[in-house]
Design a protein around this motif. Structure first.
Motif, PDB file in Angstrom:
ATOM      1  N   SER A   1       0.882  -1.171   0.000  1.00  0.00           N
ATOM      2  CA  SER A   1       0.000   0.000   0.000  1.00  0.00           C
ATOM      3  C   SER A   1       0.916   1.217   0.000  1.00  0.00           C
ATOM      4  CB  SER A   1      -0.914  -0.004   1.230  1.00  0.00           C
ATOM      5  OG  SER A   1      -0.170   0.300   2.395  1.00  0.00           O
ATOM      6  N   GLU A   2       0.348   2.367   0.189  1.00  0.00           N
ATOM      7  CA  GLU A   2       1.161   3.580   0.177  1.00  0.00           C
ATOM      8  C   GLU A   2       2.225   3.561   1.275  1.00  0.00           C
ATOM      9  OE1 GLU A   2       0.602   8.383   0.737  1.00  0.00           O
ATOM     10  OE2 GLU A   2      -1.114   7.192   0.082  1.00  0.00           O
ATOM     11  N   ASN A   3       1.902   2.996   2.443  1.00  0.00           N
ATOM     12  CA  ASN A   3       2.826   3.049   3.582  1.00  0.00           C
ATOM     13  C   ASN A   3       3.288   1.699   4.108  1.00  0.00           C
ATOM     14  OD1 ASN A   3       3.072   5.909   3.990  1.00  0.00           O
ATOM     15  ND2 ASN A   3       0.917   5.874   4.584  1.00  0.00           N
ATOM     16  N   TRP A   4       2.844   0.605   3.515  1.00  0.00           N
ATOM     17  CA  TRP A   4       3.209  -0.724   4.013  1.00  0.00           C
ATOM     18  C   TRP A   4       3.530  -1.666   2.861  1.00  0.00           C
ATOM     19  CZ3 TRP A   4       3.761  -2.418   8.978  1.00  0.00           C
ATOM     20  CH2 TRP A   4       3.303  -1.580   9.992  1.00  0.00           C
ATOM     21  N   ALA A   5       4.360  -2.658   3.156  1.00  0.00           N
ATOM     22  CA  ALA A   5       4.604  -3.746   2.202  1.00  0.00           C
ATOM     23  C   ALA A   5       4.877  -5.033   2.975  1.00  0.00           C
ATOM     24  CB  ALA A   5       5.792  -3.423   1.298  1.00  0.00           C
ATOM     25  N   ILE A   6       4.360  -6.123   2.451  1.00  0.00           N
ATOM     26  CA  ILE A   6       4.674  -7.460   2.954  1.00  0.00           C
ATOM     27  C   ILE A   6       5.662  -8.043   1.956  1.00  0.00           C
ATOM     28  CG2 ILE A   6       3.797  -9.771   3.462  1.00  0.00           C
ATOM     29  CD1 ILE A   6       1.046  -8.455   3.970  1.00  0.00           C
ATOM     30  N   VAL A   7       6.863  -8.346   2.438  1.00  0.00           N
ATOM     31  CA  VAL A   7       7.943  -8.821   1.573  1.00  0.00           C
ATOM     32  C   VAL A   7       8.438 -10.155   2.112  1.00  0.00           C
ATOM     33  CG1 VAL A   7      10.219  -8.282   0.616  1.00  0.00           C
ATOM     34  CG2 VAL A   7       8.595  -6.432   1.070  1.00  0.00           C
ATOM     35  N   GLN A   8       8.630 -11.118   1.224  1.00  0.00           N
ATOM     36  CA  GLN A   8       9.097 -12.456   1.584  1.00  0.00           C
ATOM     37  C   GLN A   8      10.382 -12.781   0.842  1.00  0.00           C
ATOM     38  OE1 GLN A   8       7.982 -14.786   3.602  1.00  0.00           O
ATOM     39  NE2 GLN A   8       5.851 -14.369   3.962  1.00  0.00           N
ATOM     40  N   ALA A   9      11.231 -13.585   1.459  1.00  0.00           N
ATOM     41  CA  ALA A   9      12.349 -14.173   0.736  1.00  0.00           C
ATOM     42  C   ALA A   9      11.770 -15.123  -0.299  1.00  0.00           C
ATOM     43  CB  ALA A   9      13.273 -14.924   1.688  1.00  0.00           C
ATOM     44  N   SER A  10      12.513 -15.391  -1.352  1.00  0.00           N
ATOM     45  CA  SER A  10      11.986 -16.220  -2.446  1.00  0.00           C
ATOM     46  C   SER A  10      11.610 -17.623  -1.999  1.00  0.00           C
ATOM     47  CB  SER A  10      12.991 -16.282  -3.595  1.00  0.00           C
ATOM     48  OG  SER A  10      14.210 -16.827  -3.149  1.00  0.00           O
ATOM     49  N   ASN A  11      12.215 -18.114  -0.899  1.00  0.00           N
ATOM     50  CA  ASN A  11      11.856 -19.448  -0.400  1.00  0.00           C
ATOM     51  C   ASN A  11      10.890 -19.357   0.788  1.00  0.00           C
ATOM     52  OD1 ASN A  11      13.488 -18.558   1.654  1.00  0.00           O
ATOM     53  ND2 ASN A  11      14.958 -20.232   1.514  1.00  0.00           N
ATOM     54  N   PHE A  12      10.356 -18.168   1.041  1.00  0.00           N
ATOM     55  CA  PHE A  12       9.391 -17.898   2.100  1.00  0.00           C
ATOM     56  C   PHE A  12       9.927 -18.212   3.496  1.00  0.00           C
ATOM     57  CE2 PHE A  12       6.968 -17.998  -1.726  1.00  0.00           C
ATOM     58  CZ  PHE A  12       6.069 -16.970  -1.573  1.00  0.00           C
ATOM     59  N   SER A  13      11.246 -18.136   3.672  1.00  0.00           N
ATOM     60  CA  SER A  13      11.840 -18.385   4.982  1.00  0.00           C
ATOM     61  C   SER A  13      11.941 -17.112   5.815  1.00  0.00           C
ATOM     62  CB  SER A  13      13.236 -18.980   4.819  1.00  0.00           C
ATOM     63  OG  SER A  13      14.084 -18.033   4.168  1.00  0.00           O
ATOM     64  N   THR A  14      11.821 -15.955   5.183  1.00  0.00           N
ATOM     65  CA  THR A  14      11.971 -14.685   5.878  1.00  0.00           C
ATOM     66  C   THR A  14      10.847 -13.744   5.478  1.00  0.00           C
ATOM     67  OG1 THR A  14      14.371 -14.951   5.793  1.00  0.00           O
ATOM     68  CG2 THR A  14      13.554 -12.775   6.328  1.00  0.00           C
ATOM     69  N   LEU A  15      10.228 -13.149   6.477  1.00  0.00           N
ATOM     70  CA  LEU A  15       9.125 -12.208   6.274  1.00  0.00           C
ATOM     71  C   LEU A  15       9.568 -10.833   6.741  1.00  0.00           C
ATOM     72  CD1 LEU A  15       6.040 -11.427   5.954  1.00  0.00           C
ATOM     73  CD2 LEU A  15       5.812 -12.109   8.352  1.00  0.00           C
ATOM     74  N   PHE A  16       9.285  -9.821   5.940  1.00  0.00           N
ATOM     75  CA  PHE A  16       9.506  -8.435   6.339  1.00  0.00           C
ATOM     76  C   PHE A  16       8.190  -7.688   6.209  1.00  0.00           C
ATOM     77  CE2 PHE A  16      13.537  -9.803   4.484  1.00  0.00           C
ATOM     78  CZ  PHE A  16      14.450  -9.443   5.470  1.00  0.00           C
ATOM     79  N   LEU A  17       7.813  -6.966   7.246  1.00  0.00           N
ATOM     80  CA  LEU A  17       6.739  -5.992   7.148  1.00  0.00           C
ATOM     81  C   LEU A  17       7.434  -4.644   7.123  1.00  0.00           C
ATOM     82  CD1 LEU A  17       3.993  -7.080   9.700  1.00  0.00           C
ATOM     83  CD2 LEU A  17       4.089  -7.492   7.250  1.00  0.00           C
TER      84      LEU A  17
END
Length: 94
Positions: free
Chosen positions: A38-54
């Motif tokens: 969104s304008e102020n947030w992103a859900i980002v994952q490592a390509s193998n879904f082992s790491t999550l970043f908000l």
């Protein structure tokens, strides 16, 4: 340094990231997936879904917003059992 990734990966939000003084990864990527933003947030994952970043555009987001975005990540399939929060209070890098 961030630059657009090879066109085979598409052109919407796909970047290669290289940090100064660091050797590039074995697999040049892209190695992260933006699952939702969104304008102020992103859900980002490592390509193998082992790491999550908000990622938030607000240095000190409120608890309700964090919980809302964690819930979204869970609904997208993220395993939330090992989530570690980083306290950014007082961080000088804004």
């Amino acid at each position: 340094m961030a630059q657009a990734a090879d066109e085979i990966y598409g052109d919407d939000g796909v970047f290669k990231v290289q940090f100064s003084g660091k050797q590039g990864p074995e697999c040049p990527g892209p190695n992260y997936i933006v699952q939702q933003r969104s304008e102020n947030w992103a859900i980002v994952q490592a390509s193998n879904f082992s790491t999550l970043f908000l990622l938030s555009g607000n240095q000190n987001p409120d608890e309700e917003s964090i919980t809302t975005w964690l819930d979204r990540a869970g609904k997208l399939g993220s395993d939330l059992t090992d989530v570690i929060r980083t306290n950014r209070t007082g961080c000088l890098f804004t």
